[in-house]
Design an enzyme around this catalytic site. Sequence first.
Site, short mmCIF file in Angstrom:
data_model
loop_
_atom_site.label_atom_id
_atom_site.label_comp_id
_atom_site.label_asym_id
_atom_site.label_seq_id
_atom_site.Cartn_x
_atom_site.Cartn_y
_atom_site.Cartn_z
N ASN A 1 0.72 -8.07 -5.81
CA ASN A 1 0.45 -7.27 -7.01
C ASN A 1 1.13 -7.86 -8.26
O ASN A 1 2.34 -7.78 -8.41
CB ASN A 1 0.95 -5.85 -6.77
CG ASN A 1 0.51 -4.89 -7.86
OD1 ASN A 1 -0.12 -5.29 -8.83
ND2 ASN A 1 0.85 -3.62 -7.70
N PRO A 2 0.35 -8.39 -9.22
CA PRO A 2 0.94 -8.94 -10.44
C PRO A 2 1.30 -7.87 -11.47
O PRO A 2 1.88 -8.20 -12.52
CB PRO A 2 -0.17 -9.85 -10.98
CG PRO A 2 -1.43 -9.18 -10.53
CD PRO A 2 -1.11 -8.56 -9.19
N LEU A 3 0.95 -6.63 -11.18
CA LEU A 3 1.24 -5.56 -12.14
C LEU A 3 2.69 -5.09 -12.08
O LEU A 3 3.18 -4.44 -13.01
CB LEU A 3 0.31 -4.36 -11.89
CG LEU A 3 -1.18 -4.64 -12.12
CD1 LEU A 3 -2.02 -3.49 -11.61
CD2 LEU A 3 -1.45 -4.90 -13.59
N GLY B 1 12.22 -3.33 0.05
CA GLY B 1 11.94 -2.33 -0.99
C GLY B 1 12.67 -2.54 -2.30
O GLY B 1 12.69 -1.64 -3.13
N GLU B 2 13.23 -3.73 -2.52
CA GLU B 2 14.00 -3.96 -3.75
C GLU B 2 13.31 -4.90 -4.74
O GLU B 2 13.81 -5.11 -5.85
CB GLU B 2 15.38 -4.53 -3.42
CG GLU B 2 16.31 -3.54 -2.73
CD GLU B 2 17.76 -3.95 -2.84
OE1 GLU B 2 18.51 -3.25 -3.53
OE2 GLU B 2 18.13 -4.99 -2.25
N GLU C 1 0.83 -1.21 0.00
CA GLU C 1 0.00 0.00 0.00
C GLU C 1 0.86 1.26 0.00
O GLU C 1 0.54 2.25 -0.66
CB GLU C 1 -0.94 0.00 1.21
CG GLU C 1 -2.03 -1.05 1.19
CD GLU C 1 -1.51 -2.43 1.53
OE1 GLU C 1 -0.43 -2.55 2.14
OE2 GLU C 1 -2.19 -3.42 1.16
N PRO D 1 11.44 -13.23 0.23
CA PRO D 1 10.40 -13.49 1.23
C PRO D 1 9.67 -12.21 1.64
O PRO D 1 10.26 -11.13 1.69
CB PRO D 1 11.19 -14.07 2.41
CG PRO D 1 12.47 -14.57 1.81
CD PRO D 1 12.76 -13.61 0.70
N ARG D 2 8.39 -12.36 1.94
CA ARG D 2 7.56 -11.21 2.29
C ARG D 2 7.94 -10.61 3.64
O ARG D 2 7.93 -9.41 3.83
CB ARG D 2 6.08 -11.63 2.31
CG ARG D 2 5.09 -10.54 2.69
CD ARG D 2 4.94 -9.52 1.60
NE ARG D 2 3.84 -8.59 1.87
CZ ARG D 2 3.48 -7.62 1.04
NH1 ARG D 2 4.13 -7.44 -0.09
NH2 ARG D 2 2.48 -6.83 1.34
#
Length: 432
Positions: free
Chosen positions: A339-341, A314-315, A64, A272-273
């Site tokens: 997000n697949p975009l 953030g990479e 987000e 990893p998230r």
Amino acid sequence: MIILLLSFLLYQLLMLVLSPILVLALLVRSRKQVAYRQRIGERLGWLGNQQHGGIILHAASVGEVMAIKPIVEGLLKQYPELPLTVTTFTPTGSAQVTKQFGDRVQHCYIPLDNIVSVNLFLSTLKPRLLILMETELWPQLIHSTFKRNIPLLLINARLSQKSLASYQKLRWLISPALNKFHRILAQSDENRDRFISLGAAPERVSHSGNLKYDIRLTEALETKVETLRQLPIANHRVVVAGSTHQGEEALIIKAFIDVKELYPDLLLVLVPRHPERFDKVQDLCQQHGLAVARRSANDAISEQTDVWLVDTLGELLAFYGIADICIVAGSFFEVGGHNPLEPALFAKPIVVGPNMANFNDVCEQLMRAEGMIQVGAEQSAQQLQQHLQHELQHLLGARDEAKALGQNAAALLAKNQGAAQRTQTEIEQLLN
């Protein structure tokens, strides 16, 4: 009316009682991620010295925060005299705010949704406008803001079918909250209809598009991608698995190992998230006999490297830029996908798992445009692994098809941009 009032009073009492337990839960979680025990005062609404009289924009976590970038940049440019406070809920989201905006914005955690913490938060910041995002519906925060005659705006609003079913059980609480918003800007007509079915006034809800389409190749991002390309990865074909969750790494690693037998030059980039899982993911790779290089340690990438573990924040977007194939994770089990975009920005072939509930409308558009491959449905983990292995193997061998897949995704992305400008216009109307 009396029943609604009593129900909300019950919610207020419940949240007051639960708040100490929620703080304790944060402290327990901090055993794995120390940031959860830091700045606890902000969770309780205690902010210290902050500029007031500006705009509050809430973005729960990393995705987000990245999506609101064009909104934040627009507000900073158009209203330089107004302090802009960006709030998050997660420490990773907090770190991303600092990384993305620095000291150009104020930042703090959103308070726990009890009457004391929320009113302390609002009394400190005294905002002219409060903007919430997607499904961030905090009844006490919404109620207290409304009572102070502060305009409320819900942007990039989305409501999956599953969330709708859950919220319908809390209609007595959610419906009044929705009708305290001046405007609700939904990602799609489908999302607009769901908010209306939940009780939002139709005249307050409109389809403004999805902010996540409004990602662009900035100069800084292009520089980052070019820097990564300069590293010794030219002899590898690269599969990037972004925002992986518990269980997904094992599935992806097994598929990768099988495909690597046919394509020995294959390099798996794992992102990893959650930071607290970085070490576990490295251990998992090594248990499968894979040679791992860690991004944070600047480990060298050689022909013997199997996995590049991106243990930094953030990479991910830049790493999609160097991929031959992008796997968008969070989609193989119950998370609902990410997000697949983002890979579409670089015209990369996209592969996702069966559960993309968080991005249903985006995925439907990508599938119709032949810009994405979705692996399986109602399959076991072993079947998903085999299906993923098959698709990776196919795309690596059919380069023209892989290229067309990425180009179709990029064309769809370009076609659907503009939500940021429509959102900016609504914000201007509320402020002026």
